[in-house]
Design an enzyme around this catalytic site. Structure first.
Site, short mmCIF file in Angstrom:
data_model
loop_
_atom_site.label_atom_id
_atom_site.label_comp_id
_atom_site.label_asym_id
_atom_site.label_seq_id
_atom_site.Cartn_x
_atom_site.Cartn_y
_atom_site.Cartn_z
N TRP A 174 -4.96 1.33 10.57
CA TRP A 174 -5.16 1.34 9.12
C TRP A 174 -5.02 -0.06 8.55
CZ3 TRP A 174 -7.81 3.59 5.74
CH2 TRP A 174 -7.56 3.44 4.38
N TYR B 188 0.84 -1.20 0.00
CA TYR B 188 0.00 0.00 0.00
C TYR B 188 0.87 1.25 0.00
CZ TYR B 188 -3.21 3.58 1.79
OH TYR B 188 -3.94 4.74 1.97
N GLU C 29 -11.39 6.34 5.68
CA GLU C 29 -10.75 7.11 6.75
C GLU C 29 -11.70 7.25 7.94
OE1 GLU C 29 -7.70 7.90 7.11
OE2 GLU C 29 -6.86 7.78 5.10
#
Length: 199
Positions: free
Chosen positions: A56, A26, A48
């Site tokens: 995350w 990522y 988010e």
């Protein structure tokens, strides 16, 4: 201990992106690269919001399930969700089953559709209009800010347009993810690679 780690491939990354293959991929291919389409920005804004209070990595592992559950984050489709869809989402073990965040995603889809009438354009153009004149140049993770005057202003502006779960910290994270600011550490192989900011 340095916050930049050189991997076996010879590339320097921040410590958080140096070990987990999913986070590393990522970081190398997506994070901080420009996203300028409405659906792409809506997806990242939604994820988010779901990330708030979680790691995350958790969201990234669930992203395929999120995309399936939310019809690819098509704002027009999500804007039409009703109570049946909300119940379906809250029963989906593949995503984060938080009622407030699910409802916020539907609310934000409707706000995204409505924002198309704004003079600044759609959600993507609107968010990018808050790009600052300069970007941070952190040498260590402790130097990476969590908010900025622009993220505060974006948060307030989106709230005025009916968006929820768009606090200044979440909006700064969104700006980082979209490439609006570059918070890659100096020394990282990704610093300055977005084409938006010089290294």
């Amino acid at each position: 201990m340095s916050d930049v780690v050189v991997g076996e491939d010879g590339l320097a990354r921040p410590r958080w992106a140096a070990t987990d293959p999913l986070l590393r991929d990522y970081y190398d291919t997506e994070w901080g690269m420009p996203v300028r389409d409405e659906r792409g920005v809506f997806e990242r804004l939604s994820l988010e919001a779901f990330q708030s209070g979680l790691s995350w990595a958790t969201i990234l592992r669930k992203r395929p399930a999120f995309r399936a559950a939310f019809d690819g984050f098509d704002p027009d489709v999500v804007a039409g969700y009703d109570d049946t869809d909300v119940a379906r989402l809250l029963g989906d073990a593949g995503i984060v089953r938080n009622r407030a965040k699910v409802l916020a995603t539907v609310t934000n889809a409707r706000a995204t559709v409505a924002l198309r009438e704004h003079p600044d354009g759609d959600l993507a153009a609107f968010v990018w209009s808050f790009r600052p004149a300069d970007t941070p140049r952190p040498r260590a993770l402790a130097e990476v800010p969590t908010t900025s005057p622009e993220s505060v202003a974006l948060s307030k502006a989106l709230k005025r347009h009916g968006f929820t779960f768009v606090g200044p910290t979440t909006m700064f994270a969104l700006m980082e993810a979209l490439g609006i600011v570059d918070t890659h550490l100096l020394g990282s192989h990704r610093r300055g690679t977005s084409g938006v900011w010089p290294g």
